[in-house]
Design a protein around this motif. Structure first.
Motif, PDB file in Angstrom:
ATOM      1  N   VAL A 156       2.078 -13.669  12.580  1.00 26.47           N
ATOM      2  CA  VAL A 156       3.333 -13.037  12.145  1.00 26.47           C
ATOM      3  C   VAL A 156       4.458 -13.372  13.111  1.00 26.47           C
ATOM      4  N   ASN A 157       4.187 -13.282  14.410  1.00 25.44           N
ATOM      5  CA  ASN A 157       5.214 -13.597  15.403  1.00 25.44           C
ATOM      6  C   ASN A 157       5.650 -15.053  15.315  1.00 25.44           C
ATOM      7  N   LEU A 158       4.701 -15.960  15.124  1.00 25.43           N
ATOM      8  CA  LEU A 158       5.059 -17.369  15.007  1.00 25.43           C
ATOM      9  C   LEU A 158       5.868 -17.646  13.744  1.00 25.43           C
ATOM     10  N   LEU A 159       5.501 -17.012  12.640  1.00 26.98           N
ATOM     11  CA  LEU A 159       6.252 -17.208  11.406  1.00 26.98           C
ATOM     12  C   LEU A 159       7.659 -16.633  11.501  1.00 26.98           C
ATOM     13  N   VAL A 160       7.818 -15.499  12.142  1.00 28.38           N
ATOM     14  CA  VAL A 160       9.151 -14.919  12.329  1.00 28.38           C
ATOM     15  C   VAL A 160       9.994 -15.829  13.221  1.00 28.38           C
ATOM     16  N   ALA A 161       9.414 -16.311  14.308  1.00 27.40           N
ATOM     17  CA  ALA A 161      10.157 -17.204  15.196  1.00 27.40           C
ATOM     18  C   ALA A 161      10.551 -18.485  14.470  1.00 27.40           C
ATOM     19  N   GLN A 162       9.638 -19.048  13.701  1.00 27.45           N
ATOM     20  CA  GLN A 162       9.938 -20.271  12.956  1.00 27.45           C
ATOM     21  C   GLN A 162      11.037 -20.030  11.924  1.00 27.45           C
ATOM     22  N   THR A 190       9.219  -5.759  12.996  1.00 31.13           N
ATOM     23  CA  THR A 190       9.080  -4.349  12.634  1.00 31.13           C
ATOM     24  C   THR A 190       9.043  -4.172  11.120  1.00 31.13           C
ATOM     25  N   VAL A 191       9.930  -4.864  10.410  1.00 30.94           N
ATOM     26  CA  VAL A 191       9.970  -4.745   8.951  1.00 30.94           C
ATOM     27  C   VAL A 191       8.687  -5.298   8.327  1.00 30.94           C
ATOM     28  N   ILE A 192       8.243  -6.447   8.782  1.00 24.59           N
ATOM     29  CA  ILE A 192       7.015  -7.042   8.231  1.00 24.59           C
ATOM     30  C   ILE A 192       5.810  -6.149   8.527  1.00 24.59           C
ATOM     31  N   SER A 193       5.743  -5.614   9.731  1.00 31.56           N
ATOM     32  CA  SER A 193       4.630  -4.721  10.083  1.00 31.56           C
ATOM     33  C   SER A 193       4.652  -3.460   9.232  1.00 31.56           C
ATOM     34  N   SER A 194       5.825  -2.928   8.992  1.00 25.08           N
ATOM     35  CA  SER A 194       5.934  -1.733   8.154  1.00 25.08           C
ATOM     36  C   SER A 194       5.511  -2.024   6.722  1.00 25.08           C
TER      37      SER A 194
END
Length: 129
Positions: free
Chosen positions: A81-87, A105-109
């Motif tokens: 998730v972190n890599l996809l958000v950064a990309q 935060t939004v994706i985790s929620s």
């Protein structure tokens, strides 16, 4: 007669306390990052938030797995998730720390929401019967 004692599991011995402390520290990291505070702890706490938030959400969605497999899958999912958000932020030329933390935060929620709804729906069905 000899009594055989069984060692308490992590859930009985302090696992929930450890999880609560990790969640609190992760929350402090998100607040420090959002407020742009000048603190030595901002970096490590924010990094902990970036691992704990999606990891906890994915772990809640994978309730059927064994504990070790659940931890490994949730940690791998958190990194993904972190890599996809950064990309995504780099590709759209909108990279910022607060934008990244907001997106995570939004994706985790959104990942956590179906498991919470399922859990609440299960409780109401048990009460009716």
């Amino acid at each position: 007669m000899q009594t055989i004692r069984i060692k308490p599991s992590l859930s009985e011995g302090g696992g929930p306390l450890l999880a609560g402390v990790a969640a609190a520290v992760a929350g402090v990291g998100a607040v420090l990052a959002f407020t742009d505070a000048d603190s030595v702890l901002r970096g490590p706490f924010t990094l902990l938030f970036l691992l704990v938030a999606p990891g906890a959400a994915i772990g809640a969605a994978l309730r059927g797995l064994e504990p070790f497999g659940r931890v490994v899958a949730s940690l791998a999912g958190a990194i993904a998730v972190n890599l996809l958000v950064a990309q995504g932020l780099i590709a759209t030329h909108s990279w910022s720390v607060t934008g990244g933390i907001t997106a995570v935060t939004v994706i985790s929620s959104l990942v956590l929401l179906p498991s919470l709804v399922r859990r609440l729906r299960g409780r109401t069905e048990r009460r009716r019967t």
